[in-house]
Design a protein around this motif. Structure first.
Motif, PDB file in Angstrom:
ATOM      1  N   PHE B 133       0.843  -1.185  -0.037  1.00 23.22           N
ATOM      2  CA  PHE B 133      -0.039  -0.116  -0.053  1.00 23.22           C
ATOM      3  C   PHE B 133       0.890   1.250  -0.039  1.00 23.22           C
ATOM      4  O   PHE B 133       1.681   1.459   0.994  1.00 23.22           O
ATOM      5  CB  PHE B 133      -0.879   0.107   1.207  1.00 23.22           C
ATOM      6  CG  PHE B 133      -1.628  -1.430   1.560  1.00 23.22           C
ATOM      7  CD1 PHE B 133      -1.389  -2.213   2.468  1.00 23.22           C
ATOM      8  CD2 PHE B 133      -2.687  -1.508   0.584  1.00 23.22           C
ATOM      9  CE1 PHE B 133      -2.039  -3.335   2.680  1.00 23.22           C
ATOM     10  CE2 PHE B 133      -3.259  -2.749   0.497  1.00 23.22           C
ATOM     11  CZ  PHE B 133      -3.197  -3.599   1.815  1.00 23.22           C
ATOM     12  N   VAL B 134       1.021   1.990  -1.156  1.00 18.28           N
ATOM     13  CA  VAL B 134       1.939   3.119  -1.159  1.00 18.28           C
ATOM     14  C   VAL B 134       1.386   4.236  -0.803  1.00 18.28           C
ATOM     15  O   VAL B 134       0.155   4.882  -1.155  1.00 18.28           O
ATOM     16  CB  VAL B 134       1.971   3.254  -2.673  1.00 18.28           C
ATOM     17  CG1 VAL B 134       3.110   4.269  -2.805  1.00 18.28           C
ATOM     18  CG2 VAL B 134       2.766   1.729  -3.378  1.00 18.28           C
ATOM     19  N   GLY B 153      -0.969   6.413  -3.161  1.00 19.51           N
ATOM     20  CA  GLY B 153      -2.519   5.809  -3.308  1.00 19.51           C
ATOM     21  C   GLY B 153      -2.663   4.482  -3.777  1.00 19.51           C
ATOM     22  O   GLY B 153      -3.715   3.888  -3.728  1.00 19.51           O
ATOM     23  N   CYS B 154      -1.510   3.916  -4.622  1.00 21.99           N
ATOM     24  CA  CYS B 154      -1.696   2.744  -5.245  1.00 21.99           C
ATOM     25  C   CYS B 154      -1.549   1.546  -4.348  1.00 21.99           C
ATOM     26  O   CYS B 154      -0.993   1.918  -3.379  1.00 21.99           O
ATOM     27  CB  CYS B 154      -0.702   2.752  -6.492  1.00 21.99           C
ATOM     28  SG  CYS B 154      -1.130   3.767  -7.763  1.00 21.99           S
ATOM     29  N   SER B 155      -1.922   0.249  -4.711  1.00 19.52           N
ATOM     30  CA  SER B 155      -1.806  -0.805  -4.294  1.00 19.52           C
ATOM     31  C   SER B 155      -1.465  -1.907  -4.860  1.00 19.52           C
ATOM     32  O   SER B 155      -1.775  -1.887  -6.086  1.00 19.52           O
ATOM     33  CB  SER B 155      -3.067  -1.218  -3.127  1.00 19.52           C
ATOM     34  OG  SER B 155      -3.617  -0.165  -2.488  1.00 19.52           O
ATOM     35  N   MET B 156      -0.686  -2.892  -4.401  1.00 22.09           N
ATOM     36  CA  MET B 156      -0.055  -4.038  -5.439  1.00 22.09           C
ATOM     37  C   MET B 156      -0.217  -5.173  -4.533  1.00 22.09           C
ATOM     38  O   MET B 156      -0.300  -5.124  -3.530  1.00 22.09           O
ATOM     39  CB  MET B 156       1.356  -3.909  -5.782  1.00 22.09           C
ATOM     40  CG  MET B 156       1.333  -2.531  -6.671  1.00 22.09           C
ATOM     41  SD  MET B 156       3.172  -2.536  -7.373  1.00 22.09           S
ATOM     42  CE  MET B 156       3.925  -1.817  -5.852  1.00 22.09           C
TER      43      MET B 156
END
Lengths: 189, 189
Positions: B133-134, B153-156
DNA sequence: ACATTTGGTTTATTATATTGTACATAAGCG
DNA sequence: CGCTTATGTACAATATAATAAACCAAATGT
């Protein structure tokens, strides 16, 4: 769809071979007869829970390692893809990041809570745990009769089977990630 | 230490009663005889994996619901309590938030990566998954031969059994939470 | 009050789980 | 190559898992 005892057999054999163990070695480690281990691996026999228990303890694996499937991939989720669930008249916004995954048994969200907002959550079923990672802001968590505070950089973990409430006690929008773990399908409802 | 088949019996009975099901009802739902369910609950018999399978499917629970113990509590971790692991000459800092929990099977960290820094991670064992979770910054993830980008806000999510590298491609320190799930003890090493 | 249903336990029977041992083949070593 | 050891499978004996049916006490319905 393969009977569970055959899947168990395949998984057991894969694990044993990946460790270069013979049936003799495995029998010594587990206390289950070599003949039985062979039968299990070939899917010729349907082991009892006690035998499986001896196997997982002897080989130091998890029970799920014997009953699960496999699967890979990289998934990237960007903010624009996500529509929030809103409550408390929009003052509480939950952005779903990764949906519930039966394999890991958890789902994750990014939550935003406006200043002064309180969000009440009825207790989930037994077996539900929550992890909170506070990205920004001042948060107050109430579980049952107890209250805990956490601010930017703090993290929290609790069993979510009781009514609990999040409250933003700061002057700015609070933002936190939440990972919700469900021990089983019934826990998830 | 209670034999596993007795624990299974107790758990099964607790679940059945919590749902106000009679042995007859449960027998219908699971396709396992009423007499056998009774024996299992009393710890008088040692069910095979196939019988357990019918039970968990019929009652829509997980295997772990039958073999696990219980435990609660609220834990708060604040930033001052946490000492980071450092690598890449201090440019990569991992703050452990919650240690590995055998129940949920994951552990969590807050990671900071200075601008331009690349952190290489040898592939973990099979069965390891990572969620990222960035919180802040621009991140580049390389898994095997592929590269993915993620920013604030990005997630991986990806399977971490191959060599993978994180790289900060931005001008500021990147910060992200990582939740690492281990399917079993062997996966954890 | 009596009859019926419910819920859990017991009984008898059959199928099969589990083991120790023997056997056949492959692998390792001198 | 021959001999020994290792490995997995087959076999037979014993214990027990799993079921259908019967039983008994409590709860429910008329």
């Amino acid at each position: 769809m393969e009977p569970i005892h055959k899947k168990v057999g395949k998984n057991l054999q894969a694990i044993r071979k990946s460790r270069a163990l013979s049936l003799d070695n495995a029998a010594e480690l587990t206390g289950v007869s070599k003949a039985m281990l062979g039968q299990i691996e070939r899917g010729d026999s349907n082991p009892t829970i006690s035998v499986l228990w001896r196997i997982v303890n002897g080989l130091r694996i998890s029970f799920t390692a014997l009953i699960d499937d496999v699967e890979p991939e990289v998934t990237v989720v960007s903010p624009e893809e996500v529509e929030p669930f809103m409550e408390e008249e929009g003052a509480y916004r939950a952005y779903p990041l990764f949906p519930y995954n039966p394999r890991t048994k958890f789902e994750s969200y990014l939550v935003e809570l406006d200043p002064g907002c309180t969000h009440l959550s009825e207790g989930h079923n037994d077996g539900v745990e929550e992890y909170i990672f506070v990205q920004k802001g001042a948060l107050e968590l109430t579980v049952g009769e107890e209250t805990f505070t956490a601010e930017t950089g703090c993290s929290m973990h609790f069993s979510a089977n009781r009514t609990h409430a999040y409250r933003n006690t700061g002057a700015e929008t609070a933002r936190f990630y939440t990972v919700i773990f469900y021990a089983d399908a019934a826990a998830r409802g």
